[in-house]
Design an enzyme around this catalytic site. Sequence first.
Site, short mmCIF file in Angstrom:
data_model
loop_
_atom_site.label_atom_id
_atom_site.label_comp_id
_atom_site.label_asym_id
_atom_site.label_seq_id
_atom_site.Cartn_x
_atom_site.Cartn_y
_atom_site.Cartn_z
CE LYS A 10 -3.81 -2.26 2.58
NZ LYS A 10 -4.71 -2.11 3.76
CE1 TYR A 50 -9.22 -2.80 0.90
CE2 TYR A 50 -8.76 -0.73 -0.23
CZ TYR A 50 -8.33 -1.81 0.54
OH TYR A 50 -7.02 -1.88 0.94
CB THR A 92 -6.81 -6.13 10.15
OG1 THR A 92 -7.19 -7.29 9.39
CG2 THR A 92 -7.31 -4.88 9.46
NE ARG A 103 -1.79 -5.84 7.29
CZ ARG A 103 -2.96 -6.35 6.96
NH1 ARG A 103 -3.52 -7.29 7.73
NH2 ARG A 103 -3.59 -5.95 5.88
CG ASN A 120 -3.22 -2.61 7.16
OD1 ASN A 120 -3.11 -2.20 6.01
ND2 ASN A 120 -4.29 -3.25 7.59
CG HIS A 123 -5.24 -6.20 -0.18
ND1 HIS A 123 -6.45 -6.12 0.48
CD2 HIS A 123 -5.39 -7.13 -1.16
CE1 HIS A 123 -7.31 -6.97 -0.11
NE2 HIS A 123 -6.69 -7.58 -1.10
CD GLU A 134 -8.86 -9.24 -3.15
OE1 GLU A 134 -7.68 -9.60 -2.91
OE2 GLU A 134 -9.69 -9.01 -2.26
P1 IDP Z 1 -7.32 -7.05 5.88
O1 IDP Z 1 -6.57 -6.00 5.08
O2 IDP Z 1 -6.48 -7.59 7.00
O3 IDP Z 1 -7.93 -8.13 5.02
P2 IDP Z 1 -10.00 -5.96 6.14
O4 IDP Z 1 -10.91 -6.22 7.30
O5 IDP Z 1 -10.32 -6.65 4.85
O6 IDP Z 1 -8.52 -6.28 6.62
O7 IDP Z 1 -9.99 -4.39 5.92
C1 IDP Z 1 -9.45 -3.83 4.74
C2 IDP Z 1 -8.59 -2.64 5.12
O8 IDP Z 1 -9.42 -1.64 5.70
C3 IDP Z 1 -7.54 -2.91 6.20
O9 IDP Z 1 -6.35 -3.48 5.68
C4 IDP Z 1 -7.32 -1.54 6.79
O10 IDP Z 1 -6.48 -0.75 5.95
C5 IDP Z 1 -8.72 -0.97 6.75
N1 IDP Z 1 -9.48 -1.19 8.00
C6 IDP Z 1 -9.98 -2.36 8.46
N2 IDP Z 1 -10.65 -2.20 9.62
C7 IDP Z 1 -10.60 -0.86 9.88
C8 IDP Z 1 -11.11 -0.06 10.96
O11 IDP Z 1 -11.76 -0.53 11.90
N3 IDP Z 1 -10.82 1.28 10.91
C9 IDP Z 1 -10.11 1.83 9.90
N4 IDP Z 1 -9.61 1.12 8.86
C10 IDP Z 1 -9.85 -0.22 8.86
MG MG Z 2 -9.45 -8.05 3.61
#
Ligand code: IDP
Ligand code: MG
Length: 145
Positions: A10, A50, A92, A103, A120, A123, A134
Amino acid sequence: MREKTLLLIKPDGVVRGLANEIKRRVKTADLKIIGSKAIQVSREQAKELYSVHADKPFYAGLIKFITSGLIVANVVEGEAAIVRLRELMGATDPREAVAGTIRGDLKEENIFTADKAIKNLVHGSDSQEAAARELTIFFGGKNEN
Ligand code: IDP
Ligand code: MG
């Protein structure tokens, strides 16, 4: 089973100069990077990536974050590549990501963007269906660069 999965480095990872370090960790974990390209994510690609988060409060911030600068999109291949890449990435929320994960080890002090998206670094697709979908978004169905 041998699988292909999508790894995005990212904008926070690219801006901090961590792309090569992240790719090194992937290769060290015995996963192959068979395609890699630096790109600017379009709004359309971001929304597609997303789509499952469209109703979340952090969605707008997430779209803004992933389109805020260059990313490095990678096709990663290997035995059980999907779950193994996810393990290598860590949780995450970087504050919960354990040592030894991307991370966990590479997180910064402030994990939030100005719009409250979690920064983080990476992805990774979370299922075979997500990986196929994707990879098509970023590698046009050929699954390679
Ligand atoms: P992942 O990247 O570990 O699969 P996901 O739940 O799919 O996590 O969320 C996608 C992205 O959205 C995360 O990598 C992070 O950048 C962001 N994100 C996830 N949960 C939150 C939150 O509670 N607050 C703000 N950003 C979030
Ligand atoms: Mg995800």
